[in-house]
Design a protein around this motif. Sequence first.
Motif, PDB file in Angstrom:
ATOM      1  N   ARG A  61      -2.995 -16.093 -13.464  1.00 30.57           N
ATOM      2  CA  ARG A  61      -2.546 -14.723 -13.204  1.00 30.57           C
ATOM      3  C   ARG A  61      -1.340 -14.377 -14.062  1.00 30.57           C
ATOM      4  NH1 ARG A  61      -3.793 -13.049  -7.470  1.00 30.57           N
ATOM      5  NH2 ARG A  61      -5.291 -14.587  -6.778  1.00 30.57           N
ATOM      6  N   ASN A 116       2.871 -12.131  -2.351  1.00 34.67           N
ATOM      7  CA  ASN A 116       3.173 -11.089  -1.374  1.00 34.67           C
ATOM      8  C   ASN A 116       2.088 -11.042  -0.286  1.00 34.67           C
ATOM      9  OD1 ASN A 116       5.317  -8.859  -1.207  1.00 34.67           O
ATOM     10  ND2 ASN A 116       3.432  -7.877  -0.572  1.00 34.67           N
ATOM     11  N   ASP A 117       0.826 -11.213  -0.708  1.00 33.33           N
ATOM     12  CA  ASP A 117      -0.267 -11.235   0.268  1.00 33.33           C
ATOM     13  C   ASP A 117      -0.112 -12.409   1.239  1.00 33.33           C
ATOM     14  OD1 ASP A 117      -1.440  -9.017  -0.893  1.00 33.33           O
ATOM     15  OD2 ASP A 117      -2.863 -10.172  -2.106  1.00 33.33           O
ATOM     16  N   ASP A 159      -2.069  -2.962   5.957  1.00 34.68           N
ATOM     17  CA  ASP A 159      -2.829  -3.236   4.740  1.00 34.68           C
ATOM     18  C   ASP A 159      -3.759  -4.427   4.977  1.00 34.68           C
ATOM     19  OD1 ASP A 159      -3.801  -3.695   2.230  1.00 34.68           O
ATOM     20  OD2 ASP A 159      -1.859  -3.580   1.212  1.00 34.68           O
ATOM     21  N   SER A 162      -4.755  -6.681   2.017  1.00 33.71           N
ATOM     22  CA  SER A 162      -3.718  -7.648   1.652  1.00 33.71           C
ATOM     23  C   SER A 162      -3.701  -8.820   2.633  1.00 33.71           C
ATOM     24  CB  SER A 162      -2.352  -6.949   1.619  1.00 33.71           C
ATOM     25  OG  SER A 162      -1.303  -7.878   1.764  1.00 33.71           O
ATOM     26  N   ALA A 172       2.539  -9.860 -12.505  1.00 35.73           N
ATOM     27  CA  ALA A 172       2.245  -8.926 -11.414  1.00 35.73           C
ATOM     28  C   ALA A 172       1.192  -9.519 -10.477  1.00 35.73           C
ATOM     29  CB  ALA A 172       1.760  -7.600 -11.974  1.00 35.73           C
ATOM     30  N   GLY A 173       0.219 -10.207 -11.047  1.00 35.64           N
ATOM     31  CA  GLY A 173      -0.850 -10.816 -10.252  1.00 35.64           C
ATOM     32  C   GLY A 173      -0.302 -11.907  -9.343  1.00 35.64           C
ATOM     33  N   GLU A 218       2.792 -12.099  -8.275  1.00 30.97           N
ATOM     34  CA  GLU A 218       3.598 -11.448  -7.236  1.00 30.97           C
ATOM     35  C   GLU A 218       2.715 -10.903  -6.131  1.00 30.97           C
ATOM     36  OE1 GLU A 218       6.583  -8.603  -8.305  1.00 30.97           O
ATOM     37  OE2 GLU A 218       7.748 -10.171  -9.291  1.00 30.97           O
ATOM     38  N   GLN A 219       1.575 -10.364  -6.516  1.00 30.06           N
ATOM     39  CA  GLN A 219       0.681  -9.836  -5.485  1.00 30.06           C
ATOM     40  C   GLN A 219       0.159 -10.971  -4.596  1.00 30.06           C
ATOM     41  OE1 GLN A 219      -3.396  -8.589  -6.097  1.00 30.06           O
ATOM     42  NE2 GLN A 219      -2.900  -6.613  -5.172  1.00 30.06           N
TER      43      GLN A 219
END
Length: 257
Positions: A200, A210-211, A45, A48, A203-204, A206-207
């Motif tokens: 954020r 995570n990135d 990805d 990401s 969910a934002g 967490e993204q």
Amino acid sequence: MRANIVKLVYLVTACMVAGVLYLMSFGAAHSTTPPLKSAKVNLSDKASLQRGAAAFRDYCFNCHGLSAVRYNQLTKIGLSEDNIKQYMLTTTTKPGDMMTVGMNAADAKKWFGVAPPDLSLMASAKGTDYIFSYLNDFYRDETRPTGWNNRYWPNAAMPHVLWEEQGTMVPIMEDKPDPADHTKMVPTIVGFNKATAGKRDEAGYEQLTNDITNFLFWASEPDRQSRHFLGYIVLAFLLLLAFLASKLSKNYWKDIH
Ligand code: HEC
């Protein structure tokens, strides 16, 4: 003489029992750490990984270096050489340099009491789930010099550098049995409330984390993917060789029978 040996055996046994008890209590005291959250790492990805690299530059690179990565290796996650020049390099760094930290380690130690560790080593040392969980667990704690604390690395010397993105989390406390002594109740964090909103939503955030985790996983071994690719080529070559060898062997024995 014999009595002395018996005494010695008793002593050694007592020490071993004490050691085991100590280790057990150690384990119990640490069980207040919640289970790790799972990070979704995916080296294919590229979007990401690139978002992770940008966030790393904005939020982490002041304090943490990546000793396993050269700037020009960032082309492997899809950044162009121009991108790297424009966004990643400083006036004093060159494309072939390692991404070691700009901040003077001695200064860092003076300010935080601990030198911020190299983050290339973090994904291999503690794992990606740990990094992801850690970045998702900063909460307000006025008793700490930074004003923040973290259940995965209690009394961390690192401030919550992403607080503007996440907002301010305050702990919800409840009395729970002490893991080290079940007869006692101790105030325990059971969750968080968001006291002030960040840029954020959940969910934002967490993204984002995570990135960053995904990027740090890549940064722990920038050549992992080409190494895997090479592995497949070698396997394919061996299979081909085995096939040819069996054909050859059949051919060879055909005339002898
Ligand atoms: C202002 C300086 C600073 C910034 C910016 C910073 N950190 Fe840290 N970080 C530290 C310090 C200091 C420690 C050592 C904490 C300790 O050992 O108590 C640390 C420790 C860590 C650890 C290791 C915790 C452990 O278990 O040993 C991780 C992982 C980490 N930082 C990730 C990050 C990430 C990801 C970012 C960017 C989003 C970041 N840090 C930004 C100062 C910083």
